[in-house]
Enzyme design. Structure first.
Site, PDB file in Angstrom:
ATOM      1  N   GLN A 170       0.838  -1.213   0.000  1.00  0.00           N
ATOM      2  CA  GLN A 170       0.000   0.000   0.000  1.00  0.00           C
ATOM      3  C   GLN A 170       0.873   1.264   0.000  1.00  0.00           C
ATOM      4  OE1 GLN A 170      -1.918   0.891   3.743  1.00  0.00           O
ATOM      5  NE2 GLN A 170      -3.554   2.080   2.802  1.00  0.00           N
ATOM      6  N   ASP A 192      10.140  -6.363  -5.230  1.00  0.00           N
ATOM      7  CA  ASP A 192       9.203  -7.088  -4.345  1.00  0.00           C
ATOM      8  C   ASP A 192       9.331  -8.574  -4.664  1.00  0.00           C
ATOM      9  OD1 ASP A 192       6.340  -5.683  -2.842  1.00  0.00           O
ATOM     10  OD2 ASP A 192       6.906  -7.796  -2.677  1.00  0.00           O
ATOM     11  N   TYR A 213       3.190  -8.179  15.328  1.00  0.00           N
ATOM     12  CA  TYR A 213       3.540  -7.062  14.438  1.00  0.00           C
ATOM     13  C   TYR A 213       4.112  -5.903  15.260  1.00  0.00           C
ATOM     14  CZ  TYR A 213       2.620  -3.055  11.311  1.00  0.00           C
ATOM     15  OH  TYR A 213       2.727  -1.902  10.549  1.00  0.00           O
ATOM     16  N   LYS A 264       7.903  -4.499  15.386  1.00  0.00           N
ATOM     17  CA  LYS A 264       8.178  -3.091  15.060  1.00  0.00           C
ATOM     18  C   LYS A 264       8.937  -2.414  16.210  1.00  0.00           C
ATOM     19  CE  LYS A 264       6.640  -2.652  10.883  1.00  0.00           C
ATOM     20  NZ  LYS A 264       7.589  -2.343   9.800  1.00  0.00           N
TER      21      LYS A 264
HETATM   22  C1  VAH Z   1      -2.052  -2.414  10.435  1.00  0.00           C
HETATM   23  N1  VAH Z   1      -2.138  -0.695   8.716  1.00  0.00           N
HETATM   24  O1  VAH Z   1      -3.255  -2.246  10.578  1.00  0.00           O
HETATM   25  C2  VAH Z   1      -1.269  -1.309   9.714  1.00  0.00           C
HETATM   26  C3  VAH Z   1      -0.807  -0.221  10.654  1.00  0.00           C
HETATM   27  C4  VAH Z   1      -1.342   1.249  12.619  1.00  0.00           C
HETATM   28  C5  VAH Z   1      -1.771   0.118  11.759  1.00  0.00           C
HETATM   29  O2  VAH Z   1       0.451  -0.481  11.174  1.00  0.00           O
HETATM   30  O3  VAH Z   1      -1.474  -3.398  10.835  1.00  0.00           O
END
Ligand code: VAH
Length: 316
Positions: free
Chosen positions: A13, A35, A142, A146
């Protein structure tokens, strides 16, 4: 010095629209996109290389071939899909970053952009006006990847002098490319469904406030950060960006001002609700404003109008 930009994860995106903006800024011949799969609609002036960010040797030959002066590493698995495949998410998000960081040291590539996310905050982080520095206890793989990535970025800057810069993106809203596998994706899908079906069933509850940002602002912030003099950058983990905070109910209300027949409903029990509930409702981005003069352009009404206008033109 001639800049050569390599975008890793350019089909995503943000990568898709960052590539467009960087081609405009540096010229198409200066931007190499890459990619794991070749995009269908490659234009004749676009340079694309197929590479898996986890294939360090393949990545190294790409770096040697193109000698990039700047790297944008956007390959990642987002929050919702990450909860289905946590080991894969950790592997891609962490080892992908480590591969790039180590190759930059070996090959002398100085400047890197890496995206973080408001997902680095967790249940014990302040919920409103969340500051740059606070308790961060993410509970999605996630968000954990991060947060660990931010620590690596700061470490490679402090220990090796790598000029790596990062932004904690809010949920990003765009019409050109739909997001894949995020918790904030509802705020994109709602527009497509509002125009196609006149209704949308939100997987987040009506009062789930989250920080969001229009793609135009997200891309502009990224380039503005990368253009800033290195000495102005005081945050080498990742910069908070506030964007604009709203709930699904507020977004539905804004859409109804343009599409009066639009109907919104809500699905309960979606696993993404727990992820969203662990994130802040609003962010403080004083450091971005102070260090590199950041200011937002699109608020909720202007973003809603722009999304609907562009999607109508796209469908026409
Ligand atoms: C997600 N679009 O939803 C990403 C983003 C803050 C959200 O990191 O995982």
């Amino acid at each position: 010095m001639k800049e050569t930009i390599l975008i890793i994860g350019s089909n995503g995106q943000i990568g898709t629209e960052l590539a467009i903006a960087l081609r405009k800024k540096f010229g198409a011949s200066s931007v190499i996109t890459s990619d794991i799969r070749k995009p269908e609609n490659l234009q004749s002036d676009e340079i694309f290389e197929q590479v898996n960010v986890l294939d360090k040797e393949g990545l190294k030959s790409l770096f040697v071939k193109h000698q990039p002066t700047q790297i944008y590493l956007l390959a990642a698995m987002l929050s919702a899909v990450g909860e289905q495949y946590p080991q894969k998410a950790w592997d891609l998000n962490m080892n992908g970053l480590l591969n790039v960081l180590d190759l930059c040291l070996v090959l002398g590539i100085k400047k890197v952009f890496w995206p973080s996310s408001i997902a680095v905050f967790g249940p014990h982080s302040p919920k409103s006006d969340t500051p740059q520095h606070c308790i961060m206890d993410p509970n999605s793989i996630y968000g954990i990847s991060k947060l660990a990535g931010e620590r690596l970025c700061e470490y490679y800057h402090t220990k090796y002098g790598l000029d790596i810069r990062s932004i904690r993106y809010p949920g990003v809203i765009s019409w050109k490319t739909v997001p894949g596998g995020g918790t904030t994706d509802y705020a994109v899908h709602i527009f497509f469904e509002a125009l196609a079906k006149g209704q949308y069933s939100s997987f987040l509850s009506a009062d789930t406030a989250l920080p969001m940002m229009y793609m135009e602002d997200a891309v502009r912030a990224t380039i503005q950060l990368m253009d800033a003099p290195s000495e102005n950058i005081t945050i080498r983990s990742s910069y908070n960006l506030a964007g604009v905070s709203f709930t699904p109910a507020m977004l539905a209300q804004e859409i109804k001002k343009i599409l009066p027949n639009f109907e919104m409903s809500y699905i309960e029990g979606d696993p993404r609700q727990a992820i969203a509930d662990s994130w802040p409702q609003s962010i403080n981005d004083e450091y971005a404003r102070k260090d590199w003069n950041w200011s937002l352009t699109f608020d909720l009404p202007t973003m809603t109008k722009d999304m609907i206008d562009n999607l109508k033109n796209k469908q026409a």
